[in-house]
Design a protein around this motif. Structure first.
Motif, PDB file in Angstrom:
ATOM      1  N   THR A 124       1.587  -0.907  -0.110  1.00  0.00           N
ATOM      2  CA  THR A 124      -0.175   0.599   0.148  1.00  0.00           C
ATOM      3  C   THR A 124       1.060   1.324   0.000  1.00  0.00           C
ATOM      4  OG1 THR A 124      -1.246  -1.373   1.633  1.00  0.00           O
ATOM      5  CG2 THR A 124      -1.717   1.700   1.030  1.00  0.00           C
ATOM      6  N   THR A 129       4.444   4.953  -9.290  1.00  0.00           N
ATOM      7  CA  THR A 129       3.319   4.914  -8.837  1.00  0.00           C
ATOM      8  C   THR A 129       1.549   4.671  -9.313  1.00  0.00           C
ATOM      9  OG1 THR A 129       3.353   7.343  -9.031  1.00  0.00           O
ATOM     10  CG2 THR A 129       4.766   6.609  -7.928  1.00  0.00           C
ATOM     11  N   PRO A 155       0.385   9.117  -7.328  1.00  0.00           N
ATOM     12  CA  PRO A 155      -1.536   8.968  -6.883  1.00  0.00           C
ATOM     13  C   PRO A 155      -2.139  10.206  -6.570  1.00  0.00           C
ATOM     14  CG  PRO A 155      -0.353   7.040  -5.769  1.00  0.00           C
ATOM     15  CD  PRO A 155       0.342   8.596  -6.874  1.00  0.00           C
ATOM     16  N   GLU A 180      -4.773   9.781  -5.503  1.00  0.00           N
ATOM     17  CA  GLU A 180      -5.620   9.334  -4.249  1.00  0.00           C
ATOM     18  C   GLU A 180      -4.148  10.047  -3.094  1.00  0.00           C
ATOM     19  OE1 GLU A 180      -8.497   8.056  -3.912  1.00  0.00           O
ATOM     20  OE2 GLU A 180      -9.718   8.812  -4.886  1.00  0.00           O
ATOM     21  N   THR A 206      -3.301   3.659  -2.422  1.00  0.00           N
ATOM     22  CA  THR A 206      -3.015   2.953  -3.695  1.00  0.00           C
ATOM     23  C   THR A 206      -1.985   2.004  -2.995  1.00  0.00           C
ATOM     24  OG1 THR A 206      -2.358   5.367  -4.098  1.00  0.00           O
ATOM     25  CG2 THR A 206      -2.551   3.009  -6.053  1.00  0.00           C
TER      26      THR A 206
END
Lengths: 828, 155
Positions: free
Chosen positions: A725, A776, A809, A811, A814
């Motif tokens: 993660t 990424t 990213p 978010e 990820t």
């Protein structure tokens, strides 16, 4: 409650109050150098001497060292006391240089004031003075040890209050020296407070050197906008620029201090690249004219596509007025929105706001009195720095502090860290919740809740489950526990679980409190006023599908959203009209067809709601307009004279928005509080701006009970064994939107890196200092590796960084496959 | 030996002064590097050690001579003729208080009371106390130390 007489006036004070404080309550300021309410008494400077005429002690006493007691009769004006203080000042001034005219503290110096008021304007001592070599302490604080009067405030603040150990007191006697072991940048992100706390000019504000004396500045109270806590600051502005900020006392929020991000985050107001003139299709236009054109084009767009073809977007850094006006505009015109949740964490904030209850919530200052604190999915120092000293004060009072977070948390005090991977956070919370549910009779919660709680998985498969179970016992045995919950990187179920835990603890006995940390200064307002049915992702899709043709963006950089940059850029290109109102230069303002520059919160009164639902008011610090440095084209004021203020044409975003709706600007509502009540019922009871209390107004909040104990939160899915993660984390300096524009803080911004557990690193043949190539998903970056065993397993942490913005990213969390990272070798 | 002591201690910072003394014994004085080494041994910040090292008279943050003369600079010694003795020492060694002779043999430092008041004026050289002092005695002591140094130093 002892009753005593000070200067023939009687006062009753609580037990344990020092005489110096009791006098202050009567409005008598006894001179002091070493005494500070946040640091307590040490009796080092001897300047607070008073004479006790009657009572348990008699004669000259240090008023900071003696408790107020019954029957005391104290004189601050007694000839003996005055003479004593006079001599103390004279001896403190013995070595002090006569450099007031060139000293940066001159004009707001406690030593200067007391020397003059104590009648020591002429020096008797003609001998040589002891001198010191100064140290370089970094970009924020200038050091001048010759001015020191050995009051110990700086070291007590630095080591005791904030818990950093790189500034200390060396030597002995008259050679006492406050400094570092070796010259270098101060490690504490709260070092700016040394400037405020030093009673003379040993520590002065480096960035504002040579910019003016205290009396040259326009000084106004303000609320800090660099995180969600809403600390109080005092702004100093001169020549239409913000020059300096200082901490301002707040009983409920920040106490006496602020962090360096808040203190030095202001330069976005002064930046040369700040948009200051309106642009229509690339051509500079008058502000009013641009607004009018924007209004007309929006009207024709609405005529062509229907009002649903237009959407409005704001952000968590918009003032409450702007957010309210966006909502009013969207409601009145039938446009879509407003969308404020451009931050990927916005859904978490919405949950937090709906679960916060007037009874449950605690203020930042109240955290200091907690006796057991669980911080879940938050990184206090990096997300909301001032939370760290608040937690430290609780720790100093004996509280246990535990942090459940995958990131390598570091805090300036002893705490327990449970480095739990993001996927396991819910299971970790479930352990605490389940233990509570096992022990307590929960019938009052209703059958469904009880069933769902009893069904909570025991989470035994997560690391250190026993430690968490023991943590619950401490929570249960405490009197005033507080659950601190982050929203930045938290998985969606966590904010709700934090509230569940606080509620259950209440049933179990202790008066639990709840404290959420939010990503933006006005995230709370954004969550209250945004359209819950429309997310920013949906909006981008509707632009792509051609349903939304025009966008009004107020004080928001869309590129800070959770949307991939290329996708967003393509969507913006598809728009027929993009109207952007902002005071910073961003990719969104550059993409705008019509750009309307707006005033910052320093130049216009503004309201914001902090993380605990406290509405706070900031008056305008100065009137705005082009800085003289700009109009004069250099250091001198301009030679051409005019009657108006150049660049004063622009207004606040919320005063501009009504014109976009086709109304004339004169109709902007004057009575703010009345129309904010229309925007959201919680905002109905706001006081008039003239009656706004100094600590703001806490909104009455009622928890949305329907969201309690949702079963699906507690079942955590299967873990992918091979996946990693990636967490895109915050750091104290360089990641918050506005302060990351500050040139002052640039030097303090850490360089990009990737953090990983040493055992995970070994799998990729990596160790600290190696470079890693990581794909990424948004791009490829080569980053130096930092291994730390304080991080959760199978987690990669990259603190956000300007240089990486395009390759990280969007978010915050990820999932990456193992093939996404490999060691970068020289030849690769 | 030192590390054993540290390991045996429940709270290593309590040994900080002993550790600094031992490190000083080894290196002769506490350089920045030596201080950092000591800090790592007890798990404290170097600043915290520096606070102590600069406070205590017998911890040296600068290089010192082979013999460190701590001349007592306290009330009783003042009464019994500290000043002429100080001047005599300075003249004899050709240095001021706080300095080291060019041959690296002697460092002259004041100390505030070594508890030798019954034999004041007094001084302490490498942990050995001398007193009551006179100019002649001082000459004698310095001569003895010089010859001792000459004997033990390989030429």
């Amino acid at each position: 409650m002892p009753k005593l007489i000070i200067d023939n006036r009687e006062i009753t004070v609580p037990e344990g109050t020092k005489v110096i404080e009791a006098a202050e309550r009567l409005g008598i300021m006894i001179p002091r150098f070493c005494y500070h309410p946040a640091l307590g008494s040490v009796g080092a400077c001897r300047v607070c001497a008073v004479k006790c005429l009657e009572g348990p002690r008699k004669g000259i006493q240090m008023s900071c060292m003696i408790d107020a007691q019954d029957g005391m009769k104290v004189s601050t004006t007694d000839a003996e006391a005055v003479d004593f203080r006079k001599h103390v000042i004279e001896w403190l001034m013995l070595h002090h240089p006569h450099d007031c005219p060139v000293c940066d503290e001159g004009g707001h110096c406690l030593l200067q004031d007391l020397t003059v008021s104590g009648g020591q304007g002429v020096r008797r001592y003609q001998g040589p003075k002891r001198t010191h070599t100064d140290q370089h302490l970094g970009p924020l604080v200038a050091h001048e040890m010759n001015r020191c009067i050995q009051c110990y405030r700086c070291v007590r603040y630095y080591q005791e209050f904030t818990g950093y150990e790189d500034l200390g007191v060396m030597q002995i006697g008259s050679r006492v020296y406050y400094g570092r072991f070796r010259p270098g940048t101060l490690e504490s992100p709260f070092s700016g407070n040394l400037i405020d706390i030093c009673p003379t000019g040993v520590y002065t504000d480096k960035p504002s050197r040579y910019r003016g004396r205290r009396w040259d500045f326009e000084r106004r109270p303000a609320v800090c906008l660099h995180c969600s806590l809403g600390c109080h600051v005092t702004v100093s502005a001169r020549y239409r620029e913000v020059v300096r900020q200082e901490a301002r006392f707040s009983e409920s929020v920040n106490g006496h201090f602020i962090c360096d991000r808040g203190r030095y985050g202001f330069p976005y107001v002064n930046l040369p690249e700040r948009p200051r003139s309106a642009r229509v299709d690339g051509t500079e236009t008058g502000w009013e004219a641009a607004l009018k054109i924007a209004g007309e084009r929006l009207e024709s767009a609405a005529w062509k596509t229907g009002p649903q073809g237009i959407a409005v977007v704001g952000s968590a850094r918009c003032g409450l007025e702007t957010q309210g006006m966006l909502k009013r505009l969207a409601d009145a015109k039938g446009w879509r929105g407003p969308v404020f949740d451009i931050d990927p964490a916005a859904a978490n904030v919405r949950t937090a706001v709906s679960r916060l209850d007037s009874d449950l919530r605690v203020s930042l200052r109240e955290i200091e009195t907690a006796d057991c604190i669980v911080v879940v999915s938050a990184d206090p120092l990096n997300e909301s720095p001032m939370l760290a000293p608040a937690l430290r004060q609780a720790r100093r009072n004996g509280a246990r502090v535990a942090v459940i977070d995958p990131r390598p948390a570091s805090l300036p005090f002893q705490f327990d860290h449970f480095p739990v991977a993001p996927d396991d956070l819910a299971a970790a919370m479930a352990i605490l919740i389940r233990k509570c549910a096992d022990k307590e009779p929960l019938s009052e919660l209703g059958k469904t809740a009880v069933r769902s709680l009893r069904g909570v998985s025991d989470g035994a498969d997560i690391p250190d489950a026993d430690g968490l179970a023991a943590l619950y016992d401490d929570l249960h045995d405490s009197r005033r526990p507080v659950i601190v919950c982050g929203t930045h990187t938290a998985p969606p179920e966590i904010p709700g679980m934090a509230a569940d835990l606080a509620l259950l603890l209440r049933i179990a006995g202790p008066r639990a409190g709840l404290f959420y940390v939010m990503p933006g200064p006005n995230s709370f307002g954004a969550a209250l006023l945004s359209d819950p049915a429309l997310s920013f992702g949906d909006l981008v899709s509707s632009i792509e599908e051609g349903e939304t043709k025009a966008l009004v963006v107020a004080e928001s950089d869309l590129f800070g959203s959770g949307i991939d940059w290329d996708r967003l850029q393509n969507a913006l290109n598809k728009l027929e009209l993009l109207v952007t109102l902002d005071y910073i230069d961003s990719q969104t303002t550059r993409a705008a067809r019509i750009l309307i520059p707006t005033l910052t919160a320093y130049e216009t009164p503004s309201l914001s709601i902090n993380n605990e639902g406290r509405v706070q008011q900031s008056p305008a610090a100065f009137r705005g307009g082009d800085p003289i440095a700009r109009t004069g084209g250099g250091e001198h004021p301009p030679r051409a004279f005019r009657r108006d203020i150049p660049g004063r044409e622009m207004g606040a975003a919320w005063t501009a928005l009504p014109t976009l709706g086709g109304r004339n600007p004169g109709s902007a509502p004057v009575n703010l509080t009345a129309w904010l009540g229309d925007a959201h019922p919680a905002l109905t009871s706001l006081p008039e701006s003239s009656d706004f209390p100094p600590d703001g107004v806490r909104l009455p909040l009622a928890e949305n009970a329907g969201e309690r104990f949702q079963t699906d939160r507690f079942s955590h899915g299967e873990k992918e064994e091979d996946a990693l993660t990636l967490l895109v984390a915050d750091s104290t300096f360089g990641t918050e939107e506005l302060s990351s524009l500050s040139p002052i803080l640039k030097e303090l911004t850490p360089s990009p890196c990737i953090q990983i557990h040493p055992e995970d690193a070994a799998e990729f043949d990596l160790s600290t200092g190696d470079a890693v190539r990581i794909d990424t998903g948004a791009g490829t970056a080569v980053l130096p590796v930092q291994t730390t065993d304080r991080i959760a397993r199978r987690v990669l942490v990259i603190p956000r960084h300007r240089d990486l913005d395009d390759r990280l990213p969007r978010e915050r969390r990820t999932v990456l496959s193992k093939t996404a990272i490999r060691k970068a070798t020289e030849d690769a | 030996m030192l590390s054993q002591q540290i390991q045996a201690s429940k709270h290593p910072p309590e040994l900080v002064v002993d550790v600094m003394m031992a490190v000083q014994e080894h290196y002769g004085y506490l350089s920045d590097e030596a201080l950092e080494e000591a800090a790592a041994m007890v798990g404290m910040a170097p600043t915290k050690l520096d606070e102590l090292a600069t406070f205590y008279t017998f911890l040296y943050r600068e290089p010192v001579g082979r013999y460190v003369i701590h001349l007592c600079d306290s009330v009783i010694c003042w009464m019994d003729g500290y000043e002429p003795l100080r001047d005599h020492l300075c003249k004899k060694l050709g240095i001021q208080m706080g300095e080291t002779t060019p041959d690296g043999l002697f460092t002259l430092l004041p100390v505030c009371c070594i508890g030798y008041c019954d034999r004041s004026p007094a001084m302490l050289i490498n942990k050995k106390a001398y007193g009551p002092l006179t100019s002649e005695k001082i000459d004698e002591i310095l001569e003895t130390l010089r010859s001792e140094a000459a004997e033990t130093t390989p030429s």
